[in-house]
Design an enzyme around this catalytic site. Sequence first.
Site, PDB file in Angstrom:
ATOM      1  N   PHE A   1      -5.363  -8.739  -7.557  1.00  0.00           N
ATOM      2  CA  PHE A   1      -4.484  -9.331  -6.544  1.00  0.00           C
ATOM      3  C   PHE A   1      -5.101 -10.552  -5.871  1.00  0.00           C
ATOM      4  O   PHE A   1      -4.388 -11.350  -5.277  1.00  0.00           O
ATOM      5  CB  PHE A   1      -4.018  -8.300  -5.502  1.00  0.00           C
ATOM      6  CG  PHE A   1      -5.125  -7.605  -4.767  1.00  0.00           C
ATOM      7  CD1 PHE A   1      -5.732  -8.192  -3.667  1.00  0.00           C
ATOM      8  CD2 PHE A   1      -5.553  -6.342  -5.172  1.00  0.00           C
ATOM      9  CE1 PHE A   1      -6.745  -7.539  -2.981  1.00  0.00           C
ATOM     10  CE2 PHE A   1      -6.566  -5.685  -4.487  1.00  0.00           C
ATOM     11  CZ  PHE A   1      -7.166  -6.288  -3.400  1.00  0.00           C
TER      12      PHE A   1
ATOM     13  N   ILE B   1     -10.534  -6.325   6.476  1.00  0.00           N
ATOM     14  CA  ILE B   1     -10.131  -4.919   6.525  1.00  0.00           C
ATOM     15  C   ILE B   1     -11.338  -4.040   6.871  1.00  0.00           C
ATOM     16  O   ILE B   1     -12.482  -4.418   6.636  1.00  0.00           O
ATOM     17  CB  ILE B   1      -9.468  -4.471   5.200  1.00  0.00           C
ATOM     18  CG1 ILE B   1     -10.420  -4.656   4.016  1.00  0.00           C
ATOM     19  CG2 ILE B   1      -8.136  -5.176   4.994  1.00  0.00           C
ATOM     20  CD1 ILE B   1      -9.886  -4.126   2.689  1.00  0.00           C
TER      21      ILE B   1
ATOM     22  N   TYR C   1      -4.982  -1.729   3.844  1.00  0.00           N
ATOM     23  CA  TYR C   1      -3.748  -2.227   4.455  1.00  0.00           C
ATOM     24  C   TYR C   1      -2.774  -1.117   4.841  1.00  0.00           C
ATOM     25  O   TYR C   1      -1.650  -1.386   5.253  1.00  0.00           O
ATOM     26  CB  TYR C   1      -3.072  -3.229   3.520  1.00  0.00           C
ATOM     27  CG  TYR C   1      -3.905  -4.478   3.348  1.00  0.00           C
ATOM     28  CD1 TYR C   1      -3.928  -5.453   4.337  1.00  0.00           C
ATOM     29  CD2 TYR C   1      -4.698  -4.669   2.223  1.00  0.00           C
ATOM     30  CE1 TYR C   1      -4.708  -6.591   4.204  1.00  0.00           C
ATOM     31  CE2 TYR C   1      -5.485  -5.807   2.081  1.00  0.00           C
ATOM     32  CZ  TYR C   1      -5.480  -6.755   3.069  1.00  0.00           C
ATOM     33  OH  TYR C   1      -6.263  -7.879   2.934  1.00  0.00           O
TER      34      TYR C   1
ATOM     35  N   PHE D   1     -12.862  -3.525  -4.868  1.00  0.00           N
ATOM     36  CA  PHE D   1     -13.437  -4.859  -4.745  1.00  0.00           C
ATOM     37  C   PHE D   1     -14.804  -4.911  -5.421  1.00  0.00           C
ATOM     38  O   PHE D   1     -15.624  -4.018  -5.240  1.00  0.00           O
ATOM     39  CB  PHE D   1     -13.633  -5.250  -3.272  1.00  0.00           C
ATOM     40  CG  PHE D   1     -12.381  -5.651  -2.571  1.00  0.00           C
ATOM     41  CD1 PHE D   1     -11.922  -6.963  -2.639  1.00  0.00           C
ATOM     42  CD2 PHE D   1     -11.657  -4.738  -1.834  1.00  0.00           C
ATOM     43  CE1 PHE D   1     -10.764  -7.349  -1.985  1.00  0.00           C
ATOM     44  CE2 PHE D   1     -10.495  -5.110  -1.172  1.00  0.00           C
ATOM     45  CZ  PHE D   1     -10.051  -6.423  -1.256  1.00  0.00           C
TER      46      PHE D   1
END
Length: 138
Positions: free
Chosen positions: A62, A82, A108, A125
């Site tokens: 993304f 975040i 999120y 990640f």
Amino acid sequence: MRAFLLLAMTALSLSPMLVCASEKKKLQIGIKKRVDNCPLKSRNGDVLNMHYTGKLEDGTEFDSSVPRDRPFTFTLGSGQVIKGWDQGLLGMCEGEKRKLVIPSELGYGDRGAPPKIPGGATLIFEVELLSIERRSDL
């Protein structure tokens, strides 16, 4: 007696599902590349310069700073990113690479970040800490 036994068996069979549903998933931190000499570890208040690639659990990418060849810069622990990043990047060394698996609650949440990140998504990640800028203690 038979009705009580049936009720007890039903309650016991459902209890693992209730426990699993109520448990929150935890942040997972994996070290992909260690650094031998690490005189400075990241802490809250440091400005970090990072490269990252973010993917969903199905492998869909993304976002990534790598193709842009422009590191992402932010202050750790200040809420600029975040919660999974603010927690998962603590104690990191310059040059270190980590893999973070971030549950929705630390990402999120139920809202997601449409259109690329659906609600409730676990985020993965791959991050590399390029440099730390330490702010002088006042």
